[in-house]
Design an enzyme around this catalytic site. Structure first.
Site, PDB file in Angstrom:
ATOM      1  N   GLY A 112      52.568  59.740  75.875  1.00  0.00           N
ATOM      2  CA  GLY A 112      52.867  60.597  74.725  1.00  0.00           C
ATOM      3  C   GLY A 112      53.770  61.752  75.087  1.00  0.00           C
TER       4      GLY A 112
ATOM      5  CG  ASP B  55      55.354  58.519  68.873  1.00  0.00           C
ATOM      6  OD1 ASP B  55      55.457  58.055  70.020  1.00  0.00           O
ATOM      7  OD2 ASP B  55      54.307  58.458  68.192  1.00  0.00           O
TER       8      ASP B  55
ATOM      9  CG  HIS C 159      48.060  62.542  67.535  1.00  0.00           C
ATOM     10  ND1 HIS C 159      47.049  61.841  66.920  1.00  0.00           N
ATOM     11  CD2 HIS C 159      47.470  63.231  68.535  1.00  0.00           C
ATOM     12  CE1 HIS C 159      45.906  62.094  67.525  1.00  0.00           C
ATOM     13  NE2 HIS C 159      46.131  62.926  68.513  1.00  0.00           N
TER      14      HIS C 159
END
Lengths: 184, 449
Positions: free
Chosen positions: B340, B321, B79
C-alpha cells in the site's frame, strides 16, 4: 382413461374463480423463489392456458435462466412487479436459500421482496393474495397481510388444495361412478 | 507543504466569479480561457465569453491569473483507518490530504474494522463526512459478508443506506459462483460491483515475477495472474449482464483483453492508479517497502501499455488507491511489509506527467480523474454544468517541486513517489463553492471592478 393429470401439487387457482368468472385477461404476479418452485411452473402453464397474464417477481439469483421464454414478464422489484396486478401469489423461501448464497439475509429479503401493506399498494386495490403454504411469516409475507380477511384467500386455497388432490387421486385410481356420482 | 486548510467556513451563498482562468472542461473535451460563475454553491454559468470584458460589478471575483481551473477530482478508491486503525489515517486527516490534492469527492473502501457490511457503517461515514466538512465523502458497501468472499452482503440495505457501489476492496473473489451470484443479485438494485482482478492463489508473492524479483531474492507474482481473472470476470459479465468495474489494471495483457471485450459491446469499465503508469518494478530498488503494492509494480512494458490504455480510453478512470501504512507495517523485511501507498496528495502532480509527456490532453486527463468516475459511480460533481455542485480545483501545471515525505499532510508517509521531482501543484480546492484549501503561492486579490 389415461392418467394425464400431474400429481405434483396442482395448484388450481379455484379461489380466483370465486372472484371472477374466468381468468381471461387477469394479471397474476408470482413472487419469490421461482427457481426452486414446482408451484410456480405449474401455475405459469395453467394460468396462461386459461388466458391470464403472468409476471414473475423476485431477486435475480432466484430467477431461472430464460424464464421469459415461458411467456412471462420478469421483474426484479416488487414496485414494478406488482403494479396493477389482480392476484399476488407469494412463494415460500426455504431456509437454505436464505443463508447468504442466493439472498443475503432474511431482513434484506423481507425489506425488498416480502409482501407487506406498503408493497401491496402497488397492486390493484382489490387484489387477492395467495400462498401455496406453508408460510414463513416475516420472510416472504407479513403476518398482517397474510391474515387480512379482505385480501387474503390463503386459507381457502389450502382447503381447495386438499379437495383437488383428492380429485386427482380418484382420477388416477380410475374410480367408477354411476349416473348419480355414487361409487359403483 | 505550504498552504492552509480553511475550516469552519459557512456554506457558500451568493455569487462568486472565477475569472482569467484557463478552464478545463472534460465533458466538452475542451480547454479555453474564460470564467466560471458560481451561485449558492452551484455552478451557475461558465464559458470563454463569460466576463470577457472584465470582472463583473458587485460580485465577489477571484482572479485566477491564468491558472488552470477544472472540476475537482473524484477519487473512487481511498482507504482510511476510520474505523479500526485511526492511528494510520482518520476521515479528517484524509479529508485534509484530499483537499491539498485537489480532490473534491472520494469513495471510501469498506475494508475497515468493522467492515462496511452493515448499513450502520455507511451511515457512520456519512455522519463523519458531515462533521469533517471537507471533500464530499461516499462509501462502498462490502460485496460479501465480512469481505470473506463467501456469502452476499446485504446489498439492498447497504444501497438504501447510501452505499454508492460494492466491493471486497483488495480481496479478490476467487470463487466464480460467488461473484456470479453477486453480479446477478446486484441487478435488482442496478448496483455497480468493483472487483480487483488478481487470482488469489497466485498472488502470494512480494513483487512481480521477473529479473528484479530474482535479483532481490523475493517471491514473485506472475503478471498473468491478473489477466486470468480479467478474462474470467469478463465471461461472468457476459453470463449475467451485471455491472462490473475492474480496479487497478496494471498489465498489457489486461488492457488488450479489456479493449476486445469493450469492442464486443460489453459494459465493462476499469481504472488504474498512478504507480501503474508512472513506476515500474525497478522502483522497488533496494527493498523499498514503499514500493510494495497490490497489485505489484510491473515491468516497463506493462507500464507503457497502461499509459496507452489511458490514452485510448480503454482504461476509464484514474484512482489514487490511497492506503496509509504506518512504520510498524512498513519498516520490516520486504516480504513481511504490508502493501500500500498513500496517494491523495500525489494523484494530480503525478497524473499531470501524462499531459507534460503529451500522452493525454488536459481535458482527457480530467475525464479520467473527474468526469468518468463521477459518471460511473453516479456522483454529483466531476463536471462543468449549470446546476452541478461548484467542486473545482485550481492548479499551476508548471509549478516544479519535489515530493518529499516530510511535507505530506497525511498521517502516514508511505508514498512510492517519495523524492520524485514533479511539475504541477494544486493552488486552491473548492467544494460546494467554499474554498477549503489555498496554497501559500496563491493569494486571490479582488479584481478591479
Amino acid at each position: 382413461m389415461p392418467a394425464t393429470v400431474r400429481m405434483n401439487t396442482p395448484r388450481r387457482p379455484s379461489s380466483i374463480f370465486t372472484r371472477s368468472a374466468n381468468l381471461q385477461g387477469l394479471l397474476v404476479a408470482i413472487c419469490g423463489d421461482i427457481m426452486h418452485s414446482r408451484v410456480a411452473r405449474s401455475n405459469i402453464h395453467l394460468l396462461q392456458i386459461m388466458g391470464a397474464r403472468v409476471r414473475v417477481v423476485g431477486p435475480p439469483t432466484l430467477m431461472p435462466t430464460d424464464i421469459d421464454k415461458m411467456g412471462v414478464e420478469v421483474h426484479y422489484g416488487m414496485r414494478s412487479g406488482l403494479k396493477d396486478v389482480d392476484i399476488v401469489m407469494m412463494l415460500r423461501l426455504q431456509t437454505e436459500r436464505m443463508q447468504g448464497s442466493f439472498v443475503p439475509s432474511i431482513s434484506e429479503y423481507f425489506r425488498f421482496f416480502g409482501l407487506d401493506h406498503e408493497k401491496l399498494k402497488f397492486a390493484k386495490p382489490d387484489a387477492l393474495i395467495m400462498h401455496p403454504g406453508p408460510m414463513n411469516r416475516g420472510v416472504e409475507i407479513d403476518s398482517e397481510v397474510a391474515d387480512d380477511l379482505d385480501r387474503s384467500v390463503i386459507h381457502e386455497q389450502v382447503e381447495m388444495g386438499v379437495a383437488v388432490r383428492m380429485a386427482c387421486l380418484e382420477a388416477l385410481i380410475g374410480g367408477r361412478r354411476n349416473s348419480l356420482g355414487a361409487v359403483a | 507543504m505550504s498552504g492552509n486548510i480553511l475550516r469552519g467556513a459557512a456554506p457558500h451563498t451568493g455569487s462568486t466569479a472565477f475569472i482569467n482562468a484557463r478552464i478545463v472542461d472534460p465533458t466538452a473535451d475542451a480547454e479555453y480561457t474564460g470564467a466560471i460563475l458560481i451561485s449558492d454553491g452551484k455552478i451557475a454559468d461558465f464559458g470563454p465569453n463569460l466576463f470577457a470584458s472584465g470582472a463583473p460589478y458587485g460580485i465577489e471575483s477571484i482572479d485566477c491569473r491564468g491558472l488552470y481551473l477544472a472540476p475537482g477530482i473524484v477519487d473512487a478508491r481511498v482507504h482510511t483507518g476510520e474505523p479500526g486503525e485511526e492511528h494510520k489515517e482518520t476521515l479528517e486527516s484524509a479529508g485534509i490530504a484530499a483537499a491539498v490534492g485537489g480532490i473534491t469527492s472520494l469513495v471510501l473502501l469498506p475494508d475497515n474494522e468493522p467492515p462496511f457490511d452493515d448499513a450502520s457503517l455507511i451511515e457512520f461515514v456519512a455522519r463523519r463526512a458531515r462533521q469533517v466538512k471537507l471533500a464530499n465523502m461516499y462509501a462502498y458497501g462490502a460485496l460479501t459478508a465480512g469481505l470473506e468472499g463467501k456469502e452476499l452482503a446485504e446489498i439492498g440495505l447497504l444501497a438504501e443506506a447510501g452505499a454508492v457501489a460494492f466491493t471486497d476492496a483488495d480481496h479478490a473473489i476467487g470463487n466464480a459462483q460467488v461473484l456470479r451470484r453477486a453480479l446477478y443479485y446486484a441487478k435488482a438494485f442496478d448496483a455497480l460491483i468493483v472487483h480487483l482482478p488478481q487470482e488469489p492463489t497466485l498472488s502470494g508473492g512480494s513483487m512481480t515475477s521477473g529479473v528484479m524479483a530474482t535479483r532481490l531474492g523475493l517471491s514473485g507474482v506472475p503478471p498473468l495472474a491478473e489477466v486470468m481473472m480479467v478474462e474470467r470476470d469478463i465471461r461472468l459479465v457476459e453470463m449475467t449482464g451485471g455491472r462490473l468495474h475492474l480496479s487497478k489494471i496494471s498489465t498489457a495483457e489486461s488492457v488488450r483483453v479489456i479493449a476486445a471485450a469493450k469492442a464486443r459491446g460489453l459494459k465493462l469499465t476499469c481504472d488504474t492508479a498512478p504507480p501503474y503508469f508512472a513506476l515500474n518494478d525497478l522502483a522497488v530498488g533496494d527493498y523499498r517497502t514503499f514500493g510494495k503494492l497490490m497489485p505489484p509494480l510491473r515491468a516497463e512494458a506493462d507500464r507503457a501499455a497502461v499509459v496507452d490504455g489511458l490514452r485510448s480510453g480503454v482504461i476509464d478512470a484514474i484512482v489514487s488507491d490511497h492506503r496509509p501504512q504506518d512504520q510498524d507495517s512498513k519498516r520490516v523485511p520486504f516480504a513481511q511489509a504490508e502493501p500500500g501507498g498513500i496517494g491523495l496528495e500525489t494523484l494530480l502532480p503525478v497524473s499531470l506527467e501524462l499531459v507534460h509527456n503529451r500522452q493525454l490532453s488536459l481535458p482527457q486527463l480530467f475525464q479520467r480523474l473527474s468526469s468518468a468516475p463521477a459518471r460511473l459511480f453516479n456522483l454529483p460533481g466531476g463536471k462543468l454544468a449549470k446546476g452541478a455542485p461548484a467542486d473545482l480545483v485550481l492548479f499551476d501545471s508548471d509549478y516544479a517541486w519535489q515530493i518529499d515525505r516530510v511535507d505530506f499532510w497525511s498521517k502516514t508517509k508511505n508514498s512510492p513517489f517519495d523524492e520524485r521531482p514533479v511539475q504541477g501543484q494544486v493552488m486552491a480546492t473548492i467544494v460546494g463553492g467554499r474554498t477549503i484549501y489555498r496554497h501559500d503561492n496563491f493569494t486571490p486579490t479582488a479584481a478591479a471592478a
